[in-house]
Enzyme design. Structure first.
Site, PDB file in Angstrom:
ATOM      1  N   HIS A 188       6.751 -12.470 -25.702  1.00  0.00           N
ATOM      2  CA  HIS A 188       5.404 -12.163 -26.175  1.00  0.00           C
ATOM      3  C   HIS A 188       4.470 -13.333 -25.968  1.00  0.00           C
ATOM      4  CE1 HIS A 188       7.210  -8.679 -28.200  1.00  0.00           C
ATOM      5  NE2 HIS A 188       6.018  -8.166 -27.957  1.00  0.00           N
ATOM      6  N   ASP A 451      -2.024   4.177   5.556  1.00  0.00           N
ATOM      7  CA  ASP A 451      -1.152   4.970   6.417  1.00  0.00           C
ATOM      8  C   ASP A 451      -1.862   6.223   6.932  1.00  0.00           C
ATOM      9  OD1 ASP A 451       1.265   3.585   6.778  1.00  0.00           O
ATOM     10  OD2 ASP A 451       1.807   3.975   4.697  1.00  0.00           O
ATOM     11  N   CYS A 498      -5.706   4.832  -3.236  1.00  0.00           N
ATOM     12  CA  CYS A 498      -5.096   3.525  -3.526  1.00  0.00           C
ATOM     13  C   CYS A 498      -4.951   2.687  -2.263  1.00  0.00           C
ATOM     14  CB  CYS A 498      -3.766   3.682  -4.249  1.00  0.00           C
ATOM     15  SG  CYS A 498      -2.523   4.530  -3.274  1.00  0.00           S
TER      16      CYS A 498
HETATM   17  C1  PEP Z   1      -1.440   3.199   2.008  1.00  0.00           C
HETATM   18  O1  PEP Z   1      -0.706   3.541   2.936  1.00  0.00           O
HETATM   19  O2  PEP Z   1      -2.670   3.336   2.004  1.00  0.00           O
HETATM   20  C2  PEP Z   1      -0.854   2.579   0.816  1.00  0.00           C
HETATM   21  C3  PEP Z   1      -1.570   2.371  -0.256  1.00  0.00           C
HETATM   22  O3  PEP Z   1       0.449   2.197   0.865  1.00  0.00           O
HETATM   23  P1  PEP Z   1       0.994   0.941   1.698  1.00  0.00           P
HETATM   24  O4  PEP Z   1      -0.196   0.153   2.163  1.00  0.00           O
HETATM   25  O5  PEP Z   1       1.868   0.200   0.769  1.00  0.00           O
HETATM   26  O6  PEP Z   1       1.727   1.606   2.787  1.00  0.00           O
HETATM   27 MG    MG Z   2       1.429   3.768   2.700  1.00  0.00          MG
END
Ligand code: PEP
Ligand code: MG
Length: 544
Positions: A188, A451, A498
């Site tokens: 902690h 990707d 993401c």
């Molecule tokens: C992506 O492919 O956009 C992603 C967030 O994963 P990574 O970059 O880890 O392949």
């Molecule tokens: Mg990816």
């Protein structure tokens, strides 16, 4: 100049004199001149006073570091009511005719040694807590107080160890950073340091000659420079200044909603690669973790990380996020992310090869080990599971079936599990085209634009020669994003991004207009994004 290394708890720089903090040794007299009943009364009065102090500390911590982190002081209060603990103190007073302070100190030492030897990580972490409460009671009984925590010039505190209560009591206007010889990044104390944004290093071997010398604590590089060279000092001062600039931006935007001028809200989460990045997430006030790239845990290991090792890491992140969402992406190994012990064959086209969910669905035990660790961690906060590289409904169903198997096994063992959202990454054109069907299988989509761009444009994202061709602004990619958002929403799925594109400020307005629910970006990108979102007005004509 002298350099010592340790393990950083929080990225950051502290510059200033070192101050070695020595705890005063408790002077305990073993033999009592009072009766055991009188000694027990003394102990009980001190115990109640300690509980009052802890209630005060709880309120202080609640204000400064939030409910989840303040909870340790409630735990301390409860520990002082624990029957086993109280029986042990009483037995020493009664059978050995000792003073209350001797009995409580001995009990603290005994319990601490027992906890420290336990298998269970949680119990091991309690070793410091039981010592902490025992010391508090003994201090009250002997009328002693720790010296050296407050007063004097601002300094980098150097100590053998710091307990959670010592940490929260530190006068932060005088505390530039701290360095300890012992302590774990799970404790902690470490959690508090991260939450309080104090650069800290643990596991540093120091000696008394350090006291008073100028030092630079470099949390980024896990080291401390004592008597730094002029040039290094200047560079570090610059780095510190730029950190402060960022922090002042943070201060202005902290706790403010990610909301446009016309009232459209979007969640801004952060991406992390390992458990220690969570400090940056807090530092930058992200609302959650939108992508925990769990494969880095595997990449940093010499062999398959065990379920318990993974559980400890996930739990640490989840606990530190204190109820905020943590989306853990299951193992996305393969392609550019290789770990020798997986013994993956060399492939012609690794990016199109045996990777991510394809490995997990065919190496079921590896997958189950991870899923069980995540499910166990879900009892400590808000956890979502996300499957990468999906291309079919079949894969999602298979993955969910294995997840259900793990859930059933853990439940049969009586292991607590939280409510877990399930989502998938949309990072292949196949997943985009199937978005309507896939949305009926899961709670959310997260667009992996890194990707998705690579597979849509047939451009290897690893190949530097193709940099000029790799265009995530390509209309095909943007249309895929729009299509995914619409399909997701049609079936009640929330949709986020993401991939790196989420942090592209030239597209923020477009994403908001498309109706994306969340953007997950690197921690340092959170505040610039928040700033921009708050300046946009979607009721006026598009600017792009
Ligand atoms: C992506 O492919 O956009 C992603 C967030 O994963 P990574 O970059 O880890 O392949
Ligand atoms: Mg990816």
């Amino acid at each position: 100049m002298q350099v010592a290394t340790g393990k950083s708890i929080l990225n950051g720089i502290a510059i200033g004199p070192l101050r070695i903090y020595k705890k005063t040794e408790i002077q305990t007299c073993q033999n009592s001149t009072l009766t055991p009943a009188e000694e027990w009364e003394r102990f009980d009065a001190a115990r109640r006073k300690a509980q009052e102090q802890l209630a005060g500390l709880y309120d202080k911590a609640l204000d400064e570091v939030g409910e989840e982190n303040a909870a340790i002081f409630e735990i301390h209060q409860m520990m002082l009511d624990d029957d086993d603990y109280l029986d042990a103190v009483k037995a020493i007073i009664d059978t050995q005719n000792t003073t209350a302070e001797y009995a409580v100190t001995t009990t603290g030492d005994n319990f601490s040694a027992t906890f420290a030897a336990m298998e269970d990580e949680y119990m091991r972490a309690r070793a410091a807590d039981v010592k902490d409460i025992s010391r508090r009671v003994a201090d009250i009984l002997t009328g002693q107080q720790d010296a050296g925590m407050d007063g004097g010039r601002p300094a980098i505190l150097v100590a053998d160890d710091l307990t959670p209560s010592e940490t929260v009591q530190l006068d932060k206007s005088k505390l530039l950073g701290f360095i300890t010889r012992h302590g774990s990044s799970n404790s902690h104390t470490a959690i508090l340091a991260r939450t309080m944004n104090i650069p800290a290093l643990i596991g540093v071997d120091f000696d008394d000659s350090w006291d008073g010398r100028l030092a630079v604590l470099d949390g980024y590089n896990h080291c401390v420079y004592i008597d730094p060279a002029q040039e290094l000092l200047a560079t570090m001062e610059e780095k510190r200044k730029s950190d402060l600039k960022q922090e002042s931006l943070l201060q202005n935007l902290k706790k403010k909603p990610n909301i446009t001028l016309d009232g459209k809200e979007i969640k801004v989460y952060a991406n992390i690669g390992n458990a220690s990045d969570v400090g940056l997430v807090l530092q930058n006030d992200a609302q959650g973790i939108g992508l925990f790239r769990s494969e880095f845990i595997y990449l940093e290991s010499e062999n398959y990380p065990t379920e318990d090792q993974q559980f400890a890491l996930y739990k640490r992140v989840v606990e530190t996020m204190a109820g905020k969402k943590v989306i853990i992406r299951t193992l996305d190994i393969g392609a550019d992310k290789q770990a020798a012990y997986f013994n993956l064959d060399k492939e012609e086209n690794p990016a199109l090869g045996y990777r991510a969910i394809r490995i997990c669905l065919t190496r079921k035990e590896v997958f189950k080990q991870q899923l069980r660790a995540i499910l166990r961690a879900s009892a400590f906060g808000t956890v979502s599971i996300m499957f990468p590289m999906i291309i079919s409904v079949r894969e999602v169903r298979d993955a969910k079936e294995i997840l259900a198997e793990c859930t059933a096994e853990l439940q049969a063992q009586g292991t607590a599990i939280g409510k877990v959202e399930v989502g998938i990454m949309i990072e292949t054109p196949a997943a985009v085209m199937l978005a309507d069907e896939l949305a009926q299988e899961v709670d959310f989509f997260s667009l992996g634009t890194n990707d998705l761009t690579q597979y849509t444009l047939a451009i290897d994202r690893q190949n530097p020669k193709l940099d000029n061709f790799y265009d995530p602004h390509h209309p095909a990619v943007l249309r895929m994003i729009r299509h995914t958002v619409e399909a997701g929403h049609r079936h009640g799925c929330w949709v986020g991004i993401c991939g790196e594109l989420g942090a592209d400020l030239t597209l923020t307005e477009t994403f908001l207009r498309m109706g994306l629910d969340e953007l997950s970006v690197s921690p340092s990108a959170v505040l610039p994004l928040r700033k921009l979102i708050r300046s946009l007005d979607l009721s006026s004509a598009p600017t792009t």
